[in-house]
Design a protein around this motif. Structure first.
Motif: not given
Length: 338
Positions: A221-223, A1-3, A259-266
Motif C-alpha cells: 500500500t502506498v498512501v 470510509m469505503s462506501t 479506516e481506508t488505510i487500515v482496510e488496505s493494510l489488512e
C-alpha cells in the motif's frame, strides 16, 4: 470510509468531464459563488490579474470587485479580515499566494481562527477557507517552495486537505467552502496542469476526512498526497507484473481517513507513505502511527517514509532535484519492504 459517495458514486454513473487541477478549482469557486452570495474570494492579485497561477482568472469579470477582492501585500491583514468576515456571516475564501508566508498570519490563524469557535462555546461559526500553494520543483528557492501542511493539520480547530487529483481538488474545495469550520486547502503548484476525470454537477462534493483508492493492489500500500499521488501511480504501473501496488490518495490530512488505510493494510501487509514534506514529525509519522495502532498485526514489514530530508528546498536546480521525492524514491521504498 469505503462506501462510494461523491466522486466515486458519480464516476460510476459516468457523469464526468476532463479537467486540469486548475480548472477544477476554478469550477468549484464559480459554482459555490453562484450558489451562495455570502461566498467571496480575497487575496493578492486574485482579481484583475487572475492569481499568480491563474486559478481565479475570469472570476472578477463574472462576479465583480466586491466578491473577487484584491488585497494589499499583508497576509496578517487579509487573513485577519477573513476571520472577521467569517465570524460575522460571510464565507470568505482567502488565497495566500505561497504557503511559506502563512507564518506572517500565525496570530490570526492560531489564536483567532482556530480557537474562536471553541472559546465561544460553539456559538460562533468560522466558515473560512484558506487556499494556498506549496511544494518545490519550480526553482523558486526555499521561501516559495516549502510543504508545510503538517503545521495546520496539527492545530485543534483547523481542518487541512491536500488533494492529488482534479476530482479531489474540486470536491474538497466545495466541501471546504460549505464547512462551518476553518479549512486549509493546500494546492501543489506542480500539478495545476494535471488532467483527470471530474464528476459534473453542482451537487458533487468530496467529504473532508475521506481518502480514495486510486489503484487497487495486493502486495504493498502506498498512501500519498498531492504530486506524489501521480508519482505513485506511475511507480505502480512500472512495477506491474512484479509487485502489485495499491495507491491511496489521502486527500484529507485532518481529519485523516484511517479506516481506508487500515482496510488496505489488512490486504497488503506493507505500507509506504509518500508526502512532499520534511520526514521528521510530519504527515508520514502520523499515518505510520495510525497504521501501527490500528493494523499492527497486519503489518509484515517496517513502514517506509518517502519525503524531503530535514532541510529547506534549495534554489539550485540540481540540489532541488536531489531533495524532492519522486518515482525513483517510491520504487526504492517499495523494494526495501517487498
Amino acid at each position: 470510509m469505503s462506501t462510494k459517495t461523491g466522486a466515486d458514486a458519480e464516476m460510476d454513473a459516468g457523469g464526468t468531464e476532463t479537467m486540469t487541477v486548475r480548472e477544477a478549482i476554478r469550477s468549484a469557486l464559480r459554482e459555490e459563488m453562484e450558489d451562495d452570495e455570502d461566498v467571496f474570494v480575497m487575496g493578492e492579485d486574485v482579481g484583475e490579474f487572475g492569481g499568480v497561477f491563474e486559478v481565479t482568472a475570469g472570476l472578477m469579470d463574472d462576479f465583480g470587485e466586491e466578491r473577487i477582492r484584491d488585497t494589499p501585500i499583508s497576509e496578517a491583514g487579509f487573513v485577519g479580515a477573513g476571520v472577521g468576515a467569517a465570524a460575522t456571516g460571510s464565507r470568505p475564501v482567502v488565497e495566500v499566494m505561497f504557503s511559506d508566508f502563512l507564518g506572517v498570519a500565525s496570530e490570526q490563524i492560531i489564536n483567532q481562527m482556530a480557537k474562536m469557535r471553541y472559546m465561544f462555546g460553539g456559538k460562533t461559526e468560522m466558515p473560512v477557507t484558506v487556499r494556498t500553494t506549496e511544494g518545490g520543483g519550480m526553482g523558486a528557492a526555499s521561501q516559495h517552495s516549502g510543504t508545510i501542511h503538517t503545521w495546520f493539520a496539527h492545530f485543534p480547530g483547523l481542518k487541512a486537505v491536500a488533494p492529488g487529483t482534479p476530482a479531489a481538488a474540486k470536491g474538497l474545495l466545495k466541501s471546504a467552502i460549505r464547512s462551518d469550520d476553518p479549512v486549509f486547502f493546500f494546492e501543489d503548484k506542480m500539478i495545476y496542469e494535471q488532467e483527470g476525470e471530474v464528476p459534473v454537477g453542482e451537487d458533487f462534493t468530496v467529504p473532508i476526512g475521506s481518502a480514495h483508492v486510486e489503484r487497487e493492489g495486493e502486495d504493498v500500500t502506498v498512501v500519498a498526497t498531492q504530486r506524489l499521488v501521480g508519482e505513485s501511480l506511475s511507480t505502480a504501473e512500472a512495477l506491474d507484473g512484479e509487485v502489485s501496488v495499491e495507491v491511496i490518495d489521502a486527500r484529507s490530512l485532518y481529519p485523516l481517513d484511517t479506516e481506508t488505510i487500515v482496510e488496505s493494510l489488512e490486504k497488503t501487509g506493507r505500507l509506504v507513505v509518500a508526502d512532499e514534506s520534511p520526514i521528521s514529525y510530519g504527515v508520514h509519522a502520523e499515518i505510520a502511527a495510525r497504521a501501527v495502532e490500528e493494523a499492527f498485526f497486519s503489518l509484515d514489514a517496517p513502514i517506509e517514509r518517502v519525503g524531503v530530508p530535514d532541510t529547506h528546498v534549495p534554489f539550485s536546480p540540481t540540489l532541488e532535484e536531489e531533495v524532492l521525492p519522486g518515482e525513483e524514491d517510491i520504487q526504492a521504498a517499495i523494494r526495501r519492504i517487498y
